[in-house]
Write a protein that holds these residues in place. Structure first.
Motif, PDB file in Angstrom:
ATOM      1  N   GLN A   1       0.829  -1.206   0.000  1.00  8.68           N
ATOM      2  CA  GLN A   1       0.000   0.000   0.000  1.00  8.68           C
ATOM      3  C   GLN A   1       0.864   1.257   0.000  1.00  8.68           C
ATOM      4  O   GLN A   1       0.628   2.191  -0.768  1.00  8.68           O
ATOM      5  CB  GLN A   1      -0.919  -0.014   1.221  1.00  8.68           C
ATOM      6  CG  GLN A   1      -1.811   1.209   1.322  1.00  8.68           C
ATOM      7  CD  GLN A   1      -2.622   1.202   2.603  1.00  8.68           C
ATOM      8  OE1 GLN A   1      -2.126   0.820   3.663  1.00  8.68           O
ATOM      9  NE2 GLN A   1      -3.865   1.619   2.505  1.00  8.68           N
ATOM     10  N   LEU A   2       1.882   1.275   0.848  1.00  8.40           N
ATOM     11  CA  LEU A   2       2.749   2.443   0.934  1.00  8.40           C
ATOM     12  C   LEU A   2       3.568   2.640  -0.341  1.00  8.40           C
ATOM     13  O   LEU A   2       3.809   3.774  -0.764  1.00  8.40           O
ATOM     14  CB  LEU A   2       3.663   2.326   2.159  1.00  8.40           C
ATOM     15  CG  LEU A   2       2.934   2.442   3.499  1.00  8.40           C
ATOM     16  CD1 LEU A   2       3.865   2.053   4.642  1.00  8.40           C
ATOM     17  CD2 LEU A   2       2.382   3.855   3.690  1.00  8.40           C
ATOM     18  N   ILE A   3       3.990   1.546  -0.965  1.00  5.69           N
ATOM     19  CA  ILE A   3       4.727   1.661  -2.224  1.00  5.69           C
ATOM     20  C   ILE A   3       3.818   2.249  -3.304  1.00  5.69           C
ATOM     21  O   ILE A   3       4.220   3.137  -4.058  1.00  5.69           O
ATOM     22  CB  ILE A   3       5.299   0.304  -2.673  1.00  5.69           C
ATOM     23  CG1 ILE A   3       6.436  -0.133  -1.737  1.00  5.69           C
ATOM     24  CG2 ILE A   3       5.818   0.377  -4.111  1.00  5.69           C
ATOM     25  CD1 ILE A   3       6.952  -1.533  -1.999  1.00  5.69           C
ATOM     26  N   ARG A   4       2.574   1.766  -3.387  1.00  9.32           N
ATOM     27  CA  ARG A   4       1.648   2.300  -4.385  1.00  9.32           C
ATOM     28  C   ARG A   4       1.399   3.791  -4.170  1.00  9.32           C
ATOM     29  O   ARG A   4       1.202   4.535  -5.119  1.00  9.32           O
ATOM     30  CB  ARG A   4       0.336   1.525  -4.385  1.00  9.32           C
ATOM     31  CG  ARG A   4       0.453   0.188  -5.085  1.00  9.32           C
ATOM     32  CD  ARG A   4      -0.862  -0.565  -5.207  1.00  9.32           C
ATOM     33  NE  ARG A   4      -1.260  -1.134  -3.924  1.00  9.32           N
ATOM     34  CZ  ARG A   4      -2.281  -0.703  -3.193  1.00  9.32           C
ATOM     35  NH1 ARG A   4      -3.053   0.253  -3.620  1.00  9.32           N
ATOM     36  NH2 ARG A   4      -2.560  -1.271  -2.025  1.00  9.32           N
ATOM     37  N   LEU A   5       1.423   4.223  -2.919  1.00  5.81           N
ATOM     38  CA  LEU A   5       1.246   5.642  -2.595  1.00  5.81           C
ATOM     39  C   LEU A   5       2.552   6.429  -2.727  1.00  5.81           C
ATOM     40  O   LEU A   5       2.551   7.649  -2.565  1.00  5.81           O
ATOM     41  CB  LEU A   5       0.715   5.793  -1.163  1.00  5.81           C
ATOM     42  CG  LEU A   5      -0.686   5.256  -0.915  1.00  5.81           C
ATOM     43  CD1 LEU A   5      -0.997   5.262   0.576  1.00  5.81           C
ATOM     44  CD2 LEU A   5      -1.712   6.070  -1.686  1.00  5.81           C
ATOM     45  N   LYS A   6       3.642   5.707  -3.000  1.00 10.02           N
ATOM     46  CA  LYS A   6       4.991   6.297  -3.050  1.00 10.02           C
ATOM     47  C   LYS A   6       5.279   7.039  -1.747  1.00 10.02           C
ATOM     48  O   LYS A   6       5.763   8.159  -1.731  1.00 10.02           O
ATOM     49  CB  LYS A   6       5.130   7.218  -4.265  1.00 10.02           C
ATOM     50  CG  LYS A   6       4.942   6.497  -5.578  1.00 10.02           C
ATOM     51  CD  LYS A   6       5.044   7.436  -6.755  1.00 10.02           C
ATOM     52  CE  LYS A   6       4.926   6.668  -8.041  1.00 10.02           C
ATOM     53  NZ  LYS A   6       3.646   6.772  -8.690  1.00 10.02           N
ATOM     54  N   ALA A   7       4.949   6.375  -0.639  1.00 12.63           N
ATOM     55  CA  ALA A   7       5.051   7.005   0.668  1.00 12.63           C
ATOM     56  C   ALA A   7       5.724   6.118   1.702  1.00 12.63           C
ATOM     57  O   ALA A   7       5.369   6.155   2.877  1.00 12.63           O
ATOM     58  CB  ALA A   7       3.647   7.394   1.146  1.00 12.63           C
ATOM     59  N   THR A   8       6.691   5.301   1.283  1.00 15.22           N
ATOM     60  CA  THR A   8       7.357   4.447   2.260  1.00 15.22           C
ATOM     61  C   THR A   8       8.359   5.230   3.098  1.00 15.22           C
ATOM     62  O   THR A   8       8.618   4.889   4.237  1.00 15.22           O
ATOM     63  CB  THR A   8       8.121   3.284   1.588  1.00 15.22           C
ATOM     64  OG1 THR A   8       9.169   3.814   0.772  1.00 15.22           O
ATOM     65  CG2 THR A   8       7.195   2.411   0.776  1.00 15.22           C
ATOM     66  N   GLY A   9       8.929   6.272   2.513  1.00 13.82           N
ATOM     67  CA  GLY A   9      10.022   6.967   3.178  1.00 13.82           C
ATOM     68  C   GLY A   9      11.279   6.115   3.089  1.00 13.82           C
ATOM     69  O   GLY A   9      11.320   5.102   2.384  1.00 13.82           O
ATOM     70  N   ARG A  10      12.288   6.531   3.798  1.00 15.77           N
ATOM     71  CA  ARG A  10      13.534   5.757   3.838  1.00 15.77           C
ATOM     72  C   ARG A  10      13.292   4.455   4.596  1.00 15.77           C
ATOM     73  O   ARG A  10      12.355   4.353   5.396  1.00 15.77           O
ATOM     74  CB  ARG A  10      14.622   6.572   4.523  1.00 15.77           C
ATOM     75  CG  ARG A  10      15.016   7.792   3.755  1.00 15.77           C
ATOM     76  CD  ARG A  10      16.074   8.560   4.481  1.00 15.77           C
ATOM     77  NE  ARG A  10      16.502   9.690   3.667  1.00 15.77           N
ATOM     78  CZ  ARG A  10      17.369  10.587   4.056  1.00 15.77           C
ATOM     79  NH1 ARG A  10      17.909  10.507   5.258  1.00 15.77           N
ATOM     80  NH2 ARG A  10      17.700  11.567   3.260  1.00 15.77           N
ATOM     81  N   PRO A  11      14.164   3.460   4.373  1.00 12.71           N
ATOM     82  CA  PRO A  11      13.983   2.172   5.068  1.00 12.71           C
ATOM     83  C   PRO A  11      13.851   2.316   6.585  1.00 12.71           C
ATOM     84  O   PRO A  11      13.020   1.646   7.202  1.00 12.71           O
ATOM     85  CB  PRO A  11      15.227   1.380   4.669  1.00 12.71           C
ATOM     86  CG  PRO A  11      15.593   1.925   3.333  1.00 12.71           C
ATOM     87  CD  PRO A  11      15.268   3.393   3.411  1.00 12.71           C
ATOM     88  N   LYS A  12      14.640   3.200   7.174  1.00 12.65           N
ATOM     89  CA  LYS A  12      14.583   3.396   8.624  1.00 12.65           C
ATOM     90  C   LYS A  12      13.219   3.953   9.040  1.00 12.65           C
ATOM     91  O   LYS A  12      12.635   3.527  10.046  1.00 12.65           O
ATOM     92  CB  LYS A  12      15.700   4.338   9.067  1.00 12.65           C
ATOM     93  CG  LYS A  12      15.892   4.435  10.554  1.00 12.65           C
ATOM     94  CD  LYS A  12      17.137   5.238  10.888  1.00 12.65           C
ATOM     95  CE  LYS A  12      17.499   5.058  12.341  1.00 12.65           C
ATOM     96  NZ  LYS A  12      18.813   5.604  12.643  1.00 12.65           N
ATOM     97  N   GLN A  13      12.674   4.890   8.252  1.00 16.51           N
ATOM     98  CA  GLN A  13      11.359   5.461   8.541  1.00 16.51           C
ATOM     99  C   GLN A  13      10.256   4.411   8.373  1.00 16.51           C
ATOM    100  O   GLN A  13       9.318   4.347   9.168  1.00 16.51           O
ATOM    101  CB  GLN A  13      11.072   6.646   7.609  1.00 16.51           C
ATOM    102  CG  GLN A  13      11.990   7.824   7.826  1.00 16.51           C
ATOM    103  CD  GLN A  13      11.877   8.838   6.699  1.00 16.51           C
ATOM    104  OE1 GLN A  13      11.750   8.486   5.525  1.00 16.51           O
ATOM    105  NE2 GLN A  13      11.934  10.117   7.062  1.00 16.51           N
TER     106      GLN A  13
END
Length: 103
Positions: free
Chosen positions: A16-28
């Motif tokens: 879901q976050l990838i589709r929204l382009k909203a994962t942030g950095r791996p740490k986030q």
């Protein structure tokens, strides 16, 4: 079984976050999902092993899909048309069974 369910939930949330382009950095992403950063990397690798076209976009600072895609895991009920139901229920005998049941 609970562990598998949790992993599927994490995969669905990452999708879901990838589709929204909203994962942030791996740490986030790890902090948001309450998992370790190493687990984030393992999950992303698992998704790639499952043929997910994922890459990390430095400009957006987010994981993205390079092609339109979506992850689905679970059981979905769908109604079958008569032909499909007949094929699953024994082919030609299906009509005969319906006649017997109607009697």
């Amino acid at each position: 079984m609970a562990k598998l369910t949790k992993q599927i939930e994490i995969l669905e949330r990452i999708d879901q976050l990838i589709r929204l382009k909203a994962t942030g950095r791996p740490k986030q992403l790890a902090k948001r999902l309450e998992i370790s950063e190493a687990t984030v990397f393992r999950m992303i690798e698992t998704m790639k092993d499952m043929n997910a076209p994922i890459c990390y976009d430095l400009t957006r600072q987010s994981y993205i899909y390079t092609e339109t895609t979506r992850f689905k895991c679970g059981f979905y009920v769908e109604e079958l048309d008569t032909t499909t139901e007949r094929n699953l229920s024994g082919g030609y005998c299906y009509k005969n069974a319906l006649k017997v049941l109607a009697f």
